[in-house]
Design a protein around this motif. Sequence first.
Motif, PDB file in Angstrom:
ATOM      1  N   GLU A   1       0.813  -1.271   0.035  1.00 12.04           N
ATOM      2  CA  GLU A   1       0.025   0.027  -0.052  1.00 12.04           C
ATOM      3  C   GLU A   1       0.771   1.195  -0.078  1.00 12.04           C
ATOM      4  N   VAL A   2       1.994   1.268   0.748  1.00 12.11           N
ATOM      5  CA  VAL A   2       2.859   2.507   0.653  1.00 12.11           C
ATOM      6  C   VAL A   2       3.239   2.572  -0.690  1.00 12.11           C
ATOM      7  N   GLU A   3       4.112   1.514  -1.169  1.00 10.79           N
ATOM      8  CA  GLU A   3       4.300   1.669  -2.671  1.00 10.79           C
ATOM      9  C   GLU A   3       3.355   2.235  -3.735  1.00 10.79           C
ATOM     10  N   GLU A   4       2.187   1.744  -3.508  1.00  8.71           N
ATOM     11  CA  GLU A   4       1.107   2.201  -4.278  1.00  8.71           C
ATOM     12  C   GLU A   4       0.745   3.588  -4.091  1.00  8.71           C
ATOM     13  N   SER A   5       0.902   4.015  -2.860  1.00  3.96           N
ATOM     14  CA  SER A   5       0.353   5.442  -2.665  1.00  3.96           C
ATOM     15  C   SER A   5       1.681   6.354  -3.296  1.00  3.96           C
ATOM     16  N   PHE A   6       2.494   5.959  -3.500  1.00  7.83           N
ATOM     17  CA  PHE A   6       3.828   6.862  -4.180  1.00  7.83           C
ATOM     18  C   PHE A   6       4.122   6.299  -5.417  1.00  7.83           C
ATOM     19  N   ALA A   7       3.164   5.675  -6.013  1.00  4.12           N
ATOM     20  CA  ALA A   7       3.534   5.012  -7.275  1.00  4.12           C
ATOM     21  C   ALA A   7       3.808   6.201  -8.508  1.00  4.12           C
ATOM     22  N   GLY A   8       3.068   7.337  -8.328  1.00  5.73           N
ATOM     23  CA  GLY A   8       3.117   8.336  -9.258  1.00  5.73           C
ATOM     24  C   GLY A   8       4.501   9.264  -9.288  1.00  5.73           C
ATOM     25  N   LEU A   9       5.308   8.957  -8.262  1.00 10.72           N
ATOM     26  CA  LEU A   9       6.594   9.605  -8.041  1.00 10.72           C
ATOM     27  C   LEU A   9       7.505   8.961  -8.922  1.00 10.72           C
ATOM     28  N   PRO A  10       8.660   9.648  -9.244  1.00 12.51           N
ATOM     29  CA  PRO A  10       9.976   9.144  -9.765  1.00 12.51           C
ATOM     30  C   PRO A  10      10.333   8.005  -9.046  1.00 12.51           C
ATOM     31  N   ASP A  11      11.029   7.145  -9.585  1.00 18.34           N
ATOM     32  CA  ASP A  11      11.453   5.872  -8.783  1.00 18.34           C
ATOM     33  C   ASP A  11      12.473   6.285  -7.786  1.00 18.34           C
ATOM     34  N   GLU A  12      13.258   7.186  -7.816  1.00 20.39           N
ATOM     35  CA  GLU A  12      14.136   7.515  -6.851  1.00 20.39           C
ATOM     36  C   GLU A  12      13.375   8.072  -5.433  1.00 20.39           C
ATOM     37  N   VAL A  13      12.478   9.016  -5.918  1.00 19.93           N
ATOM     38  CA  VAL A  13      11.622   9.881  -4.782  1.00 19.93           C
ATOM     39  C   VAL A  13      10.657   8.733  -4.150  1.00 19.93           C
ATOM     40  N   ARG A  14      10.071   7.956  -4.923  1.00 20.50           N
ATOM     41  CA  ARG A  14       9.168   6.933  -4.493  1.00 20.50           C
ATOM     42  C   ARG A  14       9.897   5.844  -3.334  1.00 20.50           C
ATOM     43  N   ARG A  15      11.245   5.386  -3.896  1.00 23.85           N
ATOM     44  CA  ARG A  15      11.920   4.620  -2.603  1.00 23.85           C
ATOM     45  C   ARG A  15      12.098   5.297  -1.668  1.00 23.85           C
ATOM     46  N   SER A  16      12.540   6.800  -1.915  1.00 27.31           N
ATOM     47  CA  SER A  16      13.105   7.708  -0.704  1.00 27.31           C
ATOM     48  C   SER A  16      11.744   7.653   0.443  1.00 27.31           C
ATOM     49  N   ARG A  17      10.613   8.023  -0.187  1.00 27.84           N
ATOM     50  CA  ARG A  17       9.510   7.996   0.375  1.00 27.84           C
ATOM     51  C   ARG A  17       9.046   6.811   1.036  1.00 27.84           C
ATOM     52  N   ALA A  18       9.080   5.800   0.392  1.00 24.89           N
ATOM     53  CA  ALA A  18       8.621   4.167   1.061  1.00 24.89           C
ATOM     54  C   ALA A  18       9.736   3.922   2.103  1.00 24.89           C
ATOM     55  N   SER A  19      10.871   4.380   2.072  1.00 27.39           N
ATOM     56  CA  SER A  19      11.802   4.050   2.927  1.00 27.39           C
ATOM     57  C   SER A  19      11.720   4.609   4.318  1.00 27.39           C
ATOM     58  N   GLU A  20      11.073   5.815   4.235  1.00 31.13           N
ATOM     59  CA  GLU A  20      10.632   6.381   5.558  1.00 31.13           C
ATOM     60  C   GLU A  20       9.537   5.446   6.376  1.00 31.13           C
ATOM     61  N   TYR A  21       8.868   4.640   5.467  1.00 32.45           N
ATOM     62  CA  TYR A  21       7.822   3.704   6.135  1.00 32.45           C
ATOM     63  C   TYR A  21       8.763   2.180   6.550  1.00 32.45           C
ATOM     64  N   GLY A  22       9.835   2.006   6.426  1.00 30.84           N
ATOM     65  CA  GLY A  22      10.735   1.159   6.831  1.00 30.84           C
ATOM     66  C   GLY A  22      10.736   0.004   5.452  1.00 30.84           C
ATOM     67  N   VAL A  23      10.240   0.354   4.311  1.00 33.10           N
ATOM     68  CA  VAL A  23      10.515  -0.534   3.134  1.00 33.10           C
ATOM     69  C   VAL A  23      11.811  -0.428   2.814  1.00 33.10           C
ATOM     70  N   VAL A  24      12.554  -1.901   2.696  1.00 40.53           N
ATOM     71  CA  VAL A  24      13.939  -2.215   2.382  1.00 40.53           C
ATOM     72  C   VAL A  24      14.069  -2.589   0.878  1.00 40.53           C
ATOM     73  N   TYR A  25      14.858  -1.688   0.370  1.00 47.24           N
ATOM     74  CA  TYR A  25      15.407  -2.131  -1.053  1.00 47.24           C
ATOM     75  C   TYR A  25      16.808  -2.749  -1.124  1.00 47.24           C
ATOM     76  N   VAL A  26      17.063  -3.535  -1.981  1.00 52.30           N
ATOM     77  CA  VAL A  26      18.258  -4.318  -1.829  1.00 52.30           C
ATOM     78  C   VAL A  26      18.864  -4.126  -3.291  1.00 52.30           C
ATOM     79  N   TYR A  27      20.017  -3.788  -3.304  1.00 55.50           N
ATOM     80  CA  TYR A  27      20.653  -3.562  -4.910  1.00 55.50           C
ATOM     81  C   TYR A  27      21.659  -4.615  -5.234  1.00 55.50           C
TER      82      TYR A  27
END
Length: 243
Positions: free
Chosen positions: A198-224
């Motif tokens: 739901e967090v990712e969906e709520s920021f789906a309209g944002l650019p990828d970098e911004v979307r990941r940045s905002r989602a990470s504030e909710y604890g979402v973890v991304y691995v490269y």
Amino acid sequence: MPYRRLPNTDSSRLRALHILYSKGKELPPFKLGFSQNVYTRIQSFLPGFENAISQFRQAYAIQVKRGREYQNLMKKARMYISHFIQVVNMAISRGELPAQTRAYYGLEEHSSRLPSLVSEKDILKWGEAIIKGEQQRIMKGMAPVTNPTVAVVKVRFENFKEACQNQKVLQKNSERALEELSRMRKQADEIISQAWNEVEESFAGLPDEVRRSRASEYGVVYVYRKNELPGLSVFDRIQVSAG
């Protein structure tokens, strides 16, 4: 592209849930990146999950602590049973006892070989046999074996036998606690996954970098992946370093 990684330890699950819970407390529903339904689930689930983790850790810690005591008592019981049989064998070799004496203890009459005392089952079997056999001999008026006497062997054996029973109870307690925790881990993963979706969906309209940045504030973890590291943005490099 980086991929999202769900928590895979109890500590990381708790951390993810606490971040989501904190966000739900500090933000009004219309600004929150996930639904009130999920927030309500987190509120009701989190205390029970924390308790399940605590219960398992406590049960396991007690089992480990008592396990060391159990091993020590097992070692003592094994030693005294072994010494008793060795004393009998030496008395037979000196001619002080007849070879038939071994039969009272369930031993081979003409063999001085010690029975296996490796496992818990072995020690319980031969401890019972030694005590029963020596009591029968004494009741028939035969001279008791000494150094150690059967009374001393019995004390060590009974201590070990009690420890065996206690250890089985502790193992069952740990198994029950782990079973409950395993059930709740699945629930935790499902709640976290739903919230992050739901967090990712709520920021789906944002650019990828911004979307990941905002989602990470909710604890979402991304691995490269390693082959994705060159050329990352400043934000992404910070994320990798933090991970």
